[in-house]
Scaffold this motif. Structure first.
Motif, PDB file in Angstrom:
ATOM      1  N   PRO A   1      -9.071   4.412 -10.226  1.00  0.00           N
ATOM      2  CA  PRO A   1      -9.769   4.749  -8.977  1.00  0.00           C
ATOM      3  C   PRO A   1      -8.933   4.356  -7.760  1.00  0.00           C
ATOM      4  O   PRO A   1      -9.174   3.332  -7.119  1.00  0.00           O
ATOM      5  N   LEU A   2      -7.946   5.180  -7.463  1.00  0.00           N
ATOM      6  CA  LEU A   2      -7.008   4.897  -6.385  1.00  0.00           C
ATOM      7  C   LEU A   2      -7.417   5.581  -5.087  1.00  0.00           C
ATOM      8  O   LEU A   2      -8.010   6.665  -5.106  1.00  0.00           O
ATOM      9  N   LEU A   3      -7.069   4.961  -3.984  1.00  0.00           N
ATOM     10  CA  LEU A   3      -7.269   5.562  -2.673  1.00  0.00           C
ATOM     11  C   LEU A   3      -5.989   6.244  -2.216  1.00  0.00           C
ATOM     12  O   LEU A   3      -4.881   5.821  -2.594  1.00  0.00           O
ATOM     13  N   ARG A   4      -6.130   7.279  -1.410  1.00  0.00           N
ATOM     14  CA  ARG A   4      -4.985   7.945  -0.814  1.00  0.00           C
ATOM     15  C   ARG A   4      -5.002   7.739   0.690  1.00  0.00           C
ATOM     16  O   ARG A   4      -6.044   7.434   1.289  1.00  0.00           O
ATOM     17  N   SER A   5      -3.861   7.912   1.308  1.00  0.00           N
ATOM     18  CA  SER A   5      -3.778   7.752   2.749  1.00  0.00           C
ATOM     19  C   SER A   5      -4.612   8.817   3.456  1.00  0.00           C
ATOM     20  O   SER A   5      -4.582   9.997   3.095  1.00  0.00           O
ATOM     21  N   GLY A   6      -5.345   8.388   4.472  1.00  0.00           N
ATOM     22  CA  GLY A   6      -6.092   9.342   5.278  1.00  0.00           C
ATOM     23  C   GLY A   6      -5.197  10.160   6.182  1.00  0.00           C
ATOM     24  O   GLY A   6      -5.661  11.091   6.852  1.00  0.00           O
ATOM     25  N   ASN A   7      -3.912   9.837   6.190  1.00  0.00           N
ATOM     26  CA  ASN A   7      -2.953  10.547   7.034  1.00  0.00           C
ATOM     27  C   ASN A   7      -2.143  11.586   6.270  1.00  0.00           C
ATOM     28  O   ASN A   7      -1.147  12.102   6.783  1.00  0.00           O
TER      29      ASN A   7
ATOM     30  N   VAL B   1      -7.069  -4.501  -0.370  1.00  0.00           N
ATOM     31  CA  VAL B   1      -8.425  -4.004  -0.159  1.00  0.00           C
ATOM     32  C   VAL B   1      -8.398  -2.802   0.778  1.00  0.00           C
ATOM     33  O   VAL B   1      -7.756  -2.840   1.833  1.00  0.00           O
ATOM     34  N   TYR B   2      -9.091  -1.710   0.371  1.00  0.00           N
ATOM     35  CA  TYR B   2      -9.157  -0.480   1.169  1.00  0.00           C
ATOM     36  C   TYR B   2      -7.760  -0.067   1.602  1.00  0.00           C
ATOM     37  O   TYR B   2      -7.481   0.170   2.768  1.00  0.00           O
ATOM     38  N   ARG B   3      -6.888   0.053   0.602  1.00  0.00           N
ATOM     39  CA  ARG B   3      -5.475   0.283   0.873  1.00  0.00           C
ATOM     40  C   ARG B   3      -5.011   1.583   0.225  1.00  0.00           C
ATOM     41  O   ARG B   3      -5.258   1.810  -0.963  1.00  0.00           O
ATOM     42  N   ALA B   4      -4.381   2.439   1.001  1.00  0.00           N
ATOM     43  CA  ALA B   4      -3.816   3.662   0.438  1.00  0.00           C
ATOM     44  C   ALA B   4      -2.858   3.297  -0.697  1.00  0.00           C
ATOM     45  O   ALA B   4      -1.989   2.442  -0.543  1.00  0.00           O
TER      46      ALA B   4
ATOM     47  N   LEU C   1       3.458  -9.941  -5.260  1.00  0.00           N
ATOM     48  CA  LEU C   1       2.799 -10.257  -6.529  1.00  0.00           C
ATOM     49  C   LEU C   1       1.485  -9.496  -6.667  1.00  0.00           C
ATOM     50  O   LEU C   1       1.194  -8.917  -7.725  1.00  0.00           O
ATOM     51  N   MET C   2       0.707  -9.490  -5.616  1.00  0.00           N
ATOM     52  CA  MET C   2      -0.578  -8.788  -5.655  1.00  0.00           C
ATOM     53  C   MET C   2      -0.388  -7.297  -5.895  1.00  0.00           C
ATOM     54  O   MET C   2      -1.084  -6.690  -6.723  1.00  0.00           O
ATOM     55  N   GLN C   3       0.558  -6.691  -5.194  1.00  0.00           N
ATOM     56  CA  GLN C   3       0.792  -5.263  -5.366  1.00  0.00           C
ATOM     57  C   GLN C   3       1.351  -4.950  -6.748  1.00  0.00           C
ATOM     58  O   GLN C   3       1.057  -3.893  -7.327  1.00  0.00           O
ATOM     59  N   ALA C   4       2.161  -5.861  -7.289  1.00  0.00           N
ATOM     60  CA  ALA C   4       2.675  -5.657  -8.643  1.00  0.00           C
ATOM     61  C   ALA C   4       1.548  -5.655  -9.659  1.00  0.00           C
ATOM     62  O   ALA C   4       1.541  -4.852 -10.612  1.00  0.00           O
ATOM     63  N   VAL C   5       0.579  -6.539  -9.471  1.00  0.00           N
ATOM     64  CA  VAL C   5      -0.571  -6.580 -10.381  1.00  0.00           C
ATOM     65  C   VAL C   5      -1.398  -5.310 -10.256  1.00  0.00           C
ATOM     66  O   VAL C   5      -1.815  -4.720 -11.264  1.00  0.00           O
ATOM     67  N   VAL C   6      -1.642  -4.860  -9.029  1.00  0.00           N
ATOM     68  CA  VAL C   6      -2.427  -3.646  -8.825  1.00  0.00           C
ATOM     69  C   VAL C   6      -1.727  -2.436  -9.441  1.00  0.00           C
ATOM     70  O   VAL C   6      -2.360  -1.602 -10.104  1.00  0.00           O
ATOM     71  N   ALA C   7      -0.423  -2.338  -9.236  1.00  0.00           N
ATOM     72  CA  ALA C   7       0.332  -1.216  -9.806  1.00  0.00           C
ATOM     73  C   ALA C   7       0.256  -1.228 -11.334  1.00  0.00           C
ATOM     74  O   ALA C   7       0.068  -0.172 -11.975  1.00  0.00           O
ATOM     75  N   THR C   8       0.385  -2.410 -11.913  1.00  0.00           N
ATOM     76  CA  THR C   8       0.328  -2.525 -13.369  1.00  0.00           C
ATOM     77  C   THR C   8      -1.074  -2.230 -13.886  1.00  0.00           C
ATOM     78  O   THR C   8      -1.243  -1.641 -14.963  1.00  0.00           O
TER      79      THR C   8
END
Length: 251
Positions: free
Chosen positions: A222-228, A62-65, A202-209
């Motif tokens: 709809p991806l977020l990018r790092s604010g840095n 959630v709210y993750r670059a 597992l969660m990140q694998a699902v999001v990537a897929t």
């Protein structure tokens, strides 16, 4: 436990679990990603929920670059991580009948949305009723749990069922009952839990897929990018404006 340092053995155990999940859950990961992509494509919203330490894996998407901007955290006061005192209160709340219904009744979840429920054991009332109630409301449910608990423990829900019994798709983390990978003759209890490492992966694998699935359909994920990184804030502002009606952590 005789060969290697405890750190070496923990890494070996975690890597072994990750390899098992990679090989044995690939089909379920693909199916879960397709469900999330279907939800995004049809205008639905995405939510993740976990109680106690299981909440860590839910929060991680959630709210993750690099993550999907549409993934929202479904919160239950008192069970998000270990943010209450005493910490045992959170564990007690997971066993309270009816709490999930109260949360769902006041949440933004609606028909056509998708909810990922993370629960290592899947045996407590809260995740079981959360899955039951969500599906009754027309929400698709993905469960992330250790299926072993269903055969080696008893349910704490009045139905006698587990989280896995009320999901459209189940992702099995393969974590052993007790969530401790190491033993040592000089230590009276098993130690070194790996559930957070494996479940988060597992969660990140699902999001990537899911992102790749959307791209294959001609939909920009709809991806977020790092604010840095330069331009990150402008990028995120555009995404959040475009999908503002499906993002709830801003309000």
């Amino acid at each position: 436990m005789s060969d290697g340092t405890p750190a070496d053995l923990f890494f070996d155990a975690a890597i072994g679990l990750l390899q098992r999940v990679r090989e044995e859950e690939s089909g379920a990961i693909t199916a879960a990603a397709a469900l999330l992509a279907d939800t995004v494509a049809s205008g639905g919203r995405l939510f993740a929920f976990g109680a106690g330490h299981s909440s860590l894996a839910a929060q991680d998407v959630v709210y993750r670059a690099g993550g999907l901007a549409l993934m929202n955290l479904l919160t239950v006061p008192g069970v998000v991580g270990v943010d209450v005192t005493p910490a045992t209160l959170g564990s007690a709340l997971e066993r309270v009948d009816g709490l999930a219904s109260a949360v769902l009744d006041t949440s933004p979840l609606r028909t056509g949305d998708a909810l990922v429920i993370v629960s290592l054991s899947g045996r407590n009332a809260l995740p079981v009723e959360m899955a039951q109630g969500a599906r009754a409301r027309g929400v698709k449910v993905i469960g992330v749990t250790s299926v072993a608990y269903a055969s080696e423990t008893t349910s704490r829900h009045s139905s006698g069922t587990f989280l896995k019994d009320h999901c459209d798709i189940v992702l099995d983390s393969k974590i052993t009952v007790g969530d401790a990978e190491l033993t040592l003759d000089t230590i009276p209890a098993p130690f070194a839990p790996a559930s957070t490492v494996v479940t988060t992966a597992l969660m990140q694998a699902v999001v990537a897929t899911t992102a790749a699935d959307l791209a294959d359909r001609g939909i920009e994920p709809p991806l977020l990018r790092s604010g840095n990184v330069d331009g990150g804030h402008d990028w995120n502002a555009r995404v959040m404006t475009e999908y503002g009606d499906r993002i709830f952590y801003r309000h």
